[in-house]
Scaffold this motif. Structure first.
Motif, PDB file in Angstrom:
ATOM      1  N   ALA A  30       0.849  -1.159  -0.036  1.00 65.56           N
ATOM      2  CA  ALA A  30      -0.056   0.072  -0.080  1.00 65.56           C
ATOM      3  C   ALA A  30       0.886   1.301  -0.161  1.00 65.56           C
ATOM      4  O   ALA A  30       0.586   2.126  -0.633  1.00 65.56           O
ATOM      5  CB  ALA A  30      -0.898  -0.053   1.016  1.00 65.56           C
ATOM      6  N   ILE A  31       2.100   1.107   0.751  1.00 63.23           N
ATOM      7  CA  ILE A  31       2.661   2.261   0.924  1.00 63.23           C
ATOM      8  C   ILE A  31       3.490   2.727  -0.627  1.00 63.23           C
ATOM      9  O   ILE A  31       3.468   3.815  -1.221  1.00 63.23           O
ATOM     10  CB  ILE A  31       3.994   2.212   1.839  1.00 63.23           C
ATOM     11  N   MET A  32       3.929   1.548  -1.057  1.00 62.59           N
ATOM     12  CA  MET A  32       4.700   1.702  -2.413  1.00 62.59           C
ATOM     13  C   MET A  32       3.685   2.029  -3.786  1.00 62.59           C
ATOM     14  O   MET A  32       4.001   3.070  -4.324  1.00 62.59           O
ATOM     15  CB  MET A  32       5.268   0.111  -2.815  1.00 62.59           C
ATOM     16  N   ILE A  33       2.402   1.693  -3.398  1.00 66.19           N
ATOM     17  CA  ILE A  33       1.540   1.893  -4.663  1.00 66.19           C
ATOM     18  C   ILE A  33       1.011   3.117  -4.285  1.00 66.19           C
ATOM     19  O   ILE A  33       0.723   4.159  -5.269  1.00 66.19           O
ATOM     20  CB  ILE A  33       0.414   0.851  -4.768  1.00 66.19           C
ATOM     21  N   LEU A  34       0.901   3.464  -3.017  1.00 58.43           N
ATOM     22  CA  LEU A  34       0.003   5.073  -2.836  1.00 58.43           C
ATOM     23  C   LEU A  34       1.150   5.983  -3.312  1.00 58.43           C
ATOM     24  O   LEU A  34       0.698   6.999  -4.059  1.00 58.43           O
ATOM     25  CB  LEU A  34      -0.128   5.202  -1.554  1.00 58.43           C
ATOM     26  N   VAL A  35       2.525   5.804  -3.079  1.00 62.07           N
ATOM     27  CA  VAL A  35       3.471   6.659  -3.620  1.00 62.07           C
ATOM     28  C   VAL A  35       3.782   6.714  -4.989  1.00 62.07           C
ATOM     29  O   VAL A  35       3.667   7.914  -5.435  1.00 62.07           O
ATOM     30  CB  VAL A  35       4.655   6.289  -2.979  1.00 62.07           C
ATOM     31  N   VAL A  36       3.580   5.699  -5.825  1.00 65.19           N
ATOM     32  CA  VAL A  36       3.474   5.841  -7.076  1.00 65.19           C
ATOM     33  C   VAL A  36       2.304   6.382  -7.531  1.00 65.19           C
ATOM     34  O   VAL A  36       2.600   7.377  -8.641  1.00 65.19           O
ATOM     35  CB  VAL A  36       3.560   4.216  -7.629  1.00 65.19           C
ATOM     36  N   VAL A  37       1.226   6.159  -7.333  1.00 61.37           N
ATOM     37  CA  VAL A  37       0.007   6.756  -7.707  1.00 61.37           C
ATOM     38  C   VAL A  37      -0.146   8.382  -7.397  1.00 61.37           C
ATOM     39  O   VAL A  37      -0.256   9.117  -8.276  1.00 61.37           O
ATOM     40  CB  VAL A  37      -1.324   6.312  -7.272  1.00 61.37           C
ATOM     41  N   ALA A  38       0.427   8.724  -6.274  1.00 62.30           N
ATOM     42  CA  ALA A  38       0.593  10.119  -5.989  1.00 62.30           C
ATOM     43  C   ALA A  38       1.709  10.855  -6.758  1.00 62.30           C
ATOM     44  O   ALA A  38       1.210  12.068  -7.231  1.00 62.30           O
ATOM     45  CB  ALA A  38       1.071  10.190  -4.418  1.00 62.30           C
ATOM     46  N   ARG A  56       0.327  11.356 -10.471  1.00 58.08           N
ATOM     47  CA  ARG A  56      -0.703  12.456 -10.284  1.00 58.08           C
ATOM     48  C   ARG A  56       0.111  13.599 -10.594  1.00 58.08           C
ATOM     49  O   ARG A  56      -0.423  14.570 -11.058  1.00 58.08           O
ATOM     50  CB  ARG A  56      -1.547  12.226  -9.221  1.00 58.08           C
ATOM     51  N   LYS A  57       1.172  13.819  -9.982  1.00 56.79           N
ATOM     52  CA  LYS A  57       2.000  15.023  -9.851  1.00 56.79           C
ATOM     53  C   LYS A  57       2.755  15.113 -11.175  1.00 56.79           C
ATOM     54  O   LYS A  57       2.930  16.296 -11.753  1.00 56.79           O
ATOM     55  CB  LYS A  57       2.664  15.164  -8.754  1.00 56.79           C
ATOM     56  N   TRP A  58       3.481  14.026 -11.462  1.00 53.32           N
ATOM     57  CA  TRP A  58       4.343  14.335 -12.421  1.00 53.32           C
ATOM     58  C   TRP A  58       3.933  13.162 -13.539  1.00 53.32           C
ATOM     59  O   TRP A  58       4.835  11.953 -13.588  1.00 53.32           O
ATOM     60  CB  TRP A  58       5.664  13.967 -11.945  1.00 53.32           C
ATOM     61  N   PRO A  59       2.919  13.035 -14.215  1.00 56.98           N
ATOM     62  CA  PRO A  59       2.782  11.678 -15.143  1.00 56.98           C
ATOM     63  C   PRO A  59       3.885  11.156 -15.886  1.00 56.98           C
ATOM     64  O   PRO A  59       3.954  10.029 -16.171  1.00 56.98           O
ATOM     65  CB  PRO A  59       1.712  12.524 -16.058  1.00 56.98           C
ATOM     66  N   ARG A  60       4.692  11.970 -16.361  1.00 57.47           N
ATOM     67  CA  ARG A  60       5.930  11.443 -17.398  1.00 57.47           C
ATOM     68  C   ARG A  60       7.082  11.385 -16.575  1.00 57.47           C
ATOM     69  O   ARG A  60       8.041  10.882 -17.356  1.00 57.47           O
ATOM     70  CB  ARG A  60       5.728  12.411 -18.688  1.00 57.47           C
ATOM     71  N   ARG A  61       7.277  11.607 -15.407  1.00 62.17           N
ATOM     72  CA  ARG A  61       8.655  11.836 -14.762  1.00 62.17           C
ATOM     73  C   ARG A  61       8.465  11.158 -13.342  1.00 62.17           C
ATOM     74  O   ARG A  61       9.476  11.309 -12.541  1.00 62.17           O
ATOM     75  CB  ARG A  61       9.238  13.285 -14.657  1.00 62.17           C
ATOM     76  N   TRP A  62       7.417  10.616 -13.105  1.00 66.10           N
ATOM     77  CA  TRP A  62       7.144   9.957 -11.660  1.00 66.10           C
ATOM     78  C   TRP A  62       8.460   8.893 -11.328  1.00 66.10           C
ATOM     79  O   TRP A  62       8.647   8.488 -10.287  1.00 66.10           O
ATOM     80  CB  TRP A  62       5.809   9.353 -11.442  1.00 66.10           C
ATOM     81  N   TRP A  63       8.751   8.342 -12.524  1.00 62.11           N
ATOM     82  CA  TRP A  63       9.621   7.159 -12.213  1.00 62.11           C
ATOM     83  C   TRP A  63      11.169   7.740 -11.689  1.00 62.11           C
ATOM     84  O   TRP A  63      11.878   6.743 -10.828  1.00 62.11           O
ATOM     85  CB  TRP A  63      10.111   6.430 -13.648  1.00 62.11           C
ATOM     86  N   GLY A  85      -2.031   7.593 -12.533  1.00 59.16           N
ATOM     87  CA  GLY A  85      -2.438   8.461 -11.153  1.00 59.16           C
ATOM     88  C   GLY A  85      -3.614   8.331 -10.875  1.00 59.16           C
ATOM     89  O   GLY A  85      -4.154   9.028  -9.994  1.00 59.16           O
ATOM     90  N   ASP A  86      -4.338   7.554 -11.609  1.00 60.40           N
ATOM     91  CA  ASP A  86      -5.794   6.767 -11.346  1.00 60.40           C
ATOM     92  C   ASP A  86      -5.907   5.910 -10.518  1.00 60.40           C
ATOM     93  O   ASP A  86      -5.013   4.930 -10.569  1.00 60.40           O
ATOM     94  CB  ASP A  86      -6.500   6.593 -12.604  1.00 60.40           C
ATOM     95  N   PRO A  87      -6.818   5.881  -9.499  1.00 61.35           N
ATOM     96  CA  PRO A  87      -6.718   4.580  -8.443  1.00 61.35           C
ATOM     97  C   PRO A  87      -7.172   3.359  -9.094  1.00 61.35           C
ATOM     98  O   PRO A  87      -6.924   2.474  -8.797  1.00 61.35           O
ATOM     99  CB  PRO A  87      -8.018   5.268  -7.367  1.00 61.35           C
ATOM    100  N   ARG A  88      -8.006   3.467 -10.185  1.00 61.51           N
ATOM    101  CA  ARG A  88      -8.160   2.317 -10.852  1.00 61.51           C
ATOM    102  C   ARG A  88      -6.702   1.508 -11.410  1.00 61.51           C
ATOM    103  O   ARG A  88      -6.818   0.476 -12.044  1.00 61.51           O
ATOM    104  CB  ARG A  88      -8.994   2.590 -12.352  1.00 61.51           C
ATOM    105  N   ALA A  89      -5.555   2.048 -11.253  1.00 59.51           N
ATOM    106  CA  ALA A  89      -4.697   1.537 -11.889  1.00 59.51           C
ATOM    107  C   ALA A  89      -4.079   0.456 -11.019  1.00 59.51           C
ATOM    108  O   ALA A  89      -3.013  -0.099 -11.094  1.00 59.51           O
ATOM    109  CB  ALA A  89      -3.276   2.573 -12.195  1.00 59.51           C
ATOM    110  N   VAL A  90      -4.495   0.521  -9.698  1.00 57.23           N
ATOM    111  CA  VAL A  90      -3.998  -0.501  -8.688  1.00 57.23           C
ATOM    112  C   VAL A  90      -3.901  -1.789  -9.096  1.00 57.23           C
ATOM    113  O   VAL A  90      -2.913  -2.373  -8.681  1.00 57.23           O
ATOM    114  CB  VAL A  90      -4.947  -0.173  -7.197  1.00 57.23           C
ATOM    115  N   GLY A  91      -4.749  -2.357  -9.465  1.00 56.32           N
ATOM    116  CA  GLY A  91      -4.749  -3.801 -10.087  1.00 56.32           C
ATOM    117  C   GLY A  91      -3.576  -4.012 -11.146  1.00 56.32           C
ATOM    118  O   GLY A  91      -2.831  -5.028 -10.943  1.00 56.32           O
TER     119      GLY A  91
END
Length: 417
Positions: free
Chosen positions: A156-164, A167-174, A319-325
């Motif tokens: 949950a921590i990892m995925i929450l951080v990734v989604v957050a 959402r902020k940097w769609p092309r640079r979040w990696w 960055g959409d919660p539906r990406a969790v799966g």
């Protein structure tokens, strides 16, 4: 701009891949006994026909639920990354985005837990039939739920951080996610002995006596600073024998199972000498750094692969919660696919620790007796097939370890066991 972000992640992936391969190549002891006479592993030489047959029967009995559980994991992951099922199911959730992410993680892992629960009970029944498990069903359930809670919390921590970040940097979040994955891996390895291990076991210092004195003296002779040797109350869960080293720096500890203390003292000393080998060579620290690089690399790969699968899974954006799966499925597949490489490196590191124990004690006869005792008591697979060896075996087999002891004895002109 999107193509630029993908290109940057691809370059980072390639760079991290080269760095990871170089670090593993340099730090892994590929040749443990250079120039030693070869000794072939032979189960029939050291184990009776009855012991070999029992090990084969136990392996056959545990393999079925184990492979089925693996199949469930891969099936669930496959559905999540190759179909829109997970996206559509998670679309039913309502509320704040981060609440939906947390609920989604719990839901996905909860479905997997429910599907594998009967298989876990099957495997536990086999362990009881062979006398390896001492747990009640209540204790077994508690341990399983604790494992589930830790898995969900970390994921949950990892995925929450990734989604957050997505959402902020769609092309640079990696970029920040890769750095965070490295730091998280190192931090968890450091904190694991004091935060996670006590969830499952109670620990106490090895009682004063000749064994404690001898073990601490051996550590001092080996030049490994060890303030204490801890005993875990593992007998409330299993009859198997084991010891391990975990943590690094201020959290480094050597732990032995309490049921190991009932075995011959010389054999216990050899087991601890093996763990001292891990400590002296900094295996936990180097393994943590390699794991951190692998986590950073995996994050870049996650970015690239997830981008390619978004259309297939109907995920509008990471960055959409539906990406969790999709994210959970890719993490599960990544963990499975990286396992064989981790096992390959681990087997060589464990062999080096065995060689260290032999150098420290210069007692291949007791080493061989200890390996026989561990293998028969734990009902170890003496000759795993190639699939099991690649997927599951993180240590050399008992016949391989005994063969190395014989090679060491021939190399050092001492009595061959």
């Amino acid at each position: 701009m999107e193509r630029s972000g993908t290109r940057g992640a691809a370059f980072a992936l390639a760079g991290l891949g080269v760095l990871l391969i170089a670090v593993v190549a340099v730090t892994t002891p590929w040749q443990v006994l250079s120039g030693a006479p070869a000794a072939d592993p032979d189960p029939a030489r050291d184990f009776s026909a009855q012991e070999i047959a029992r090990a084969q029967a136990f392996d056959a009995a545990t393999s079925v639920p184990s492979y089925l559980s693996l199949g469930v994991t891969l099936l669930v992951a496959g559905v999540l990354v190759l179909t829109p099922f997970g996206t559509r199911a998670l679309a039913r959730l309502r509320g704040l985005w981060w609440v939906r992410v947390l609920i989604g993680v719990v839901a996905v892992y909860g479905v997997s837990l429910a599907l594998k629960w009967p298989l876990g009970m099957w495997a536990e029944t086999v362990l009881r039939d062979y006398g390896l498990s001492t747990q009640t069903w209540a204790a077994w359930t508690g341990d399983r739920l604790k494992n589930f809670g830790l898995q969900v919390a970390l994921s949950a921590i990892m995925i929450l951080v990734v989604v957050a970040l997505a959402r902020k940097w769609p092309r640079r979040w990696w970029i920040p996610a890769s750095a965070g994955a490295f730091v998280l891996t190192v931090g968890l390895s450091f904190a694991y002995p004091v935060l996670v291990e006590p969830v499952f076991n109670d620990f106490a210092p090895l009682p004063a006596g000749q064994l404690r004195t001898d073990l601490l003296a051996m550590a001092e002779r080996d030049g490994v600073p060890v303030n204490d040797v801890l005993v875990a109350d593992a007998s409330r869960r299993t009859t198997a024998l084991n010891a391990y080293v975990s943590g690094f720096g201020a959290t480094r500890r050597i732990v032995v199972y309490d049921n190991l203390l009932k075995e011959p003292a010389k054999e216990t000393e050899l087991i601890v000498a093996h763990e001292l080998g891990h400590a002296k060579n900094g295996d936990v620290l180097y393994g943590t750094l390699v794991g951190g690089l692998g986590a950073a690399l995996g994050t870049c790969l996650l970015f690239l692969v997830a981008q390619g699968l978004r259309r297939r899974t109907e995920v509008p954006a990471l960055g959409d919660p539906r990406a969790v799966g999709l994210l959970v499925g890719l993490i599960s597949l990544g963990t499975f696919l990286s396992g064989p490489a981790q096992n390959l490196v681990s087997r060589h590191i464990e062999a080096r620790a065995d060689a260290h124990a032999l150098e420290l004690t210069r007692d291949p006869v007791t080493f061989t007796a200890m390996q026989k005792r561990l293998a028969t008591r734990n009902i170890s697979d003496l000759s795993p097939d190639i699939v099991e060896y690649v997927l599951y075996v993180s240590h050399p087999t008992a016949p391989q370890r005994i063969a190395m002891a014989r090679s060491w004895a021939l190399l050092n002109s001492v009595k061959e066991p």
